[in-house]
Design a protein around this motif. Structure first.
Motif, mmCIF file in Angstrom:
data_model
loop_
_atom_site.group_PDB
_atom_site.id
_atom_site.type_symbol
_atom_site.label_atom_id
_atom_site.label_comp_id
_atom_site.label_asym_id
_atom_site.label_seq_id
_atom_site.Cartn_x
_atom_site.Cartn_y
_atom_site.Cartn_z
ATOM 1 N N THR A 287 35.804 52.468 15.265
ATOM 2 C CA THR A 287 34.639 53.069 14.628
ATOM 3 C C THR A 287 33.555 53.215 15.687
ATOM 4 O O THR A 287 33.686 52.702 16.800
ATOM 5 N N SER B 14 29.057 51.091 13.301
ATOM 6 C CA SER B 14 29.189 50.652 11.917
ATOM 7 C C SER B 14 27.927 49.939 11.457
ATOM 8 O O SER B 14 27.282 49.217 12.215
ATOM 9 N N HIS C 86 27.741 49.577 2.946
ATOM 10 C CA HIS C 86 28.413 50.310 4.021
ATOM 11 C C HIS C 86 29.646 49.558 4.510
ATOM 12 O O HIS C 86 29.652 48.335 4.576
ATOM 13 N N SER D 151 33.833 50.495 6.640
ATOM 14 C CA SER D 151 34.756 51.466 7.223
ATOM 15 C C SER D 151 36.150 51.224 6.672
ATOM 16 O O SER D 151 36.557 50.076 6.465
ATOM 17 N N PHE E 45 39.589 56.921 10.923
ATOM 18 C CA PHE E 45 38.688 56.059 10.144
ATOM 19 C C PHE E 45 37.555 56.871 9.522
ATOM 20 O O PHE E 45 37.015 57.793 10.144
ATOM 21 N N GLU F 213 33.767 56.154 8.399
ATOM 22 C CA GLU F 213 32.740 55.141 8.687
ATOM 23 C C GLU F 213 31.405 55.571 8.083
ATOM 24 O O GLU F 213 31.043 56.760 8.161
ATOM 25 N N THR F 214 30.683 54.619 7.546
ATOM 26 C CA THR F 214 29.288 54.867 7.208
ATOM 27 C C THR F 214 28.449 54.393 8.390
ATOM 28 O O THR F 214 28.361 53.203 8.674
ATOM 29 N N HIS F 215 27.882 55.366 9.060
ATOM 30 C CA HIS F 215 27.108 55.129 10.272
ATOM 31 C C HIS F 215 25.772 54.480 9.921
ATOM 32 O O HIS F 215 25.263 54.680 8.807
#
Lengths: 204, 199
Positions: free
Chosen positions: B119, B122, B128, B130, B152, B154-156
């Motif tokens: 990721t 993250s 949040h 991943s 993946f 991912e919520t950044h």
């Protein structure tokens, strides 16, 4: 009906799972190349599953600089010439770290072509080089829709500075006839070694 | 041996399917659940010619970190296999202010023994995490380098969706015996990793 007996905590002599849950991905067949001109799957692709997945593991070519490709058949493998329109893009990064990119590769896509579609561009013959990846083929037995496929494959390539190549191909066989066979080849020369497996995947 | 009884049309205490029944090609080998874990480690062998790891809601303890992995050829004593890899991502911000597709040189490796990013940045926000998969091919080969392919979601940490594509190879002909997952800093606060052998 014969009695079915417990055998060391297994159930012997049963041949059907009935309503028992089984895995959603089932191995249909596996083929191993050995100096093979092609690997063909002429059985097992039918209406049993809505999705089929091919896995290739350590495909090693006999000739350097060749593409690993596939084609489809609607006549049980007599002809591999389904018309296809496709996309192809790749990411590269070399072992020295001096070059990386993400790019569409127009030389590897097809536009209404009956030719073979590249799954992995530019494989090489170094002893430890190969490519591994997978392809999904959706609803090949449909007589209504075109036949979508998606693939992803990674290769280690020794050509100058060695590099890693992550390749993505997708598109559709532009036919409403059922696909009943798939063939894998190198663009030139043989598949020196490697394994290709065909799986069926159930829907929910 | 204890008698086994049918239980509401199921069979209790059965641990093995008969040979005539397929259990499917995706064989669950182990499941590990993180709970403020520094890392999660799995052992590999030659039972299967490919392995798939599935990641569910991997949540870091620390904000702005990368989920990473490394490989071992010595039973997990050292995680330092040389790797060359690619890393690219598609992204789109929640406020619609940014979107794109780009190669990311910060996430790739060139003959490095370091940890490979899965990721990018993250977030430790409560909601949040991943999720994704990593496919490792033929780790027990003594001939070929060891290919891996991962993807993946991912919520950044800047409230951005990331679709991340990673692939490469462990540049060794030695068998891979272990794999380790950890964040670049801090613990794996929560999440599940499942390892499957593909038969």
């Amino acid at each position: 009906m014969a009695l079915v007996k417990h055998n060391n905590n297994s159930i012997s002599d049963l041949t059907s799972a009935g309503q028992l849950a089984q895995g959603k991905m089932t191995l249909i067949s596996s083929q191993t190349a050995s100096g093979s001109a092609s690997i063909e799957f002429t059985s097992g692709i039918d209406s049993t599953y809505p999705i089929y997945r091919f896995e290739w593991i350590n495909i090693h070519p006999s000739a350097s600089g060749q593409d690993f490709q596939f084609n489809m058949s609607t006549d049980s493998g007599s002809n591999y010439n389904v018309t296809k329109t496709t996309t192809y893009f790749t990411a590269h990064h070399n072992e020295s770290g001096s070059y990386s990119n993400l790019a569409y590769a127009s030389g590897e896509d097809l536009a209404q072509s009956t030719g073979n579609q590249t799954l992995q561009y530019y494989t090489h013959t170094d002893n430890d080089n190969s490519c591994s990846g997978f392809m999904y083929l959706y609803n090949p037995s449909s007589t209504t829709f075109v036949k979508h496929f998606m693939s992803n494959s990674n290769a280690s390539v020794v050509d100058g500075v060695p590099y890693s190549n992550n390749s993505f191909s997708a598109g559709y066989g532009n036919t409403t006839s059922s696909i009943d066979a798939v063939k894998f080849v190198m663009s030139s020369g043989n598949i020196d070694s490697g394994t290709i497996k065909l799986y069926g995947i159930k829907g929910d | 041996m204890a008698l086994l009884f049918a239980n509401n049309n199921s069979l209790s205490e059965i641990t093995e399917l008969p040979s005539g029944i397929s259990g499917g090609a995706l064989n669950l080998i182990s499941t590990q659940t993180a709970s403020a874990s520094a890392s999660l480690e799995f052992s590999l062998d030659d039972s299967y010619d490919s392995y798939i790891f599935k990641f569910y809601n991997i949540h870091p303890a620390t904000n702005s970190v990368q989920l990473t992995f490394n490989l071992s050829t010595d039973g997990g004593s050292n995680y330092n296999v040389t790797k060359t890899s690619t890393f690219f991502r598609a992204y789109h911000n929640e406020d619609d202010a940014g979107a794109g597709l780009t190669y990311d040189t910060s996430g790739d490796l060139a003959q490095s023994t370091g940890y490979q990013w899965l990721t990018r940045i993250s977030s430790s926000d409560n909601d949040h995490a991943s999720s994704g998969y990593l496919h490792l091919y033929n780790p027990s080969s003594t001939t070929f380098v060891k290919h891996f392919i991962a993807r993946f979601g991912e919520t950044h940490h800047l409230d951005r969706a990331h679709d991340i594509f990673v692939a490469g190879y462990g540049n060794t002909s030695s068998p891979i015996t272990n794999i380790k997952f950890q964040f670049s800093s801090g613990n794996i606060d929560d999440g599940i990793i499942k390892m499957y052998g593909v038969s």
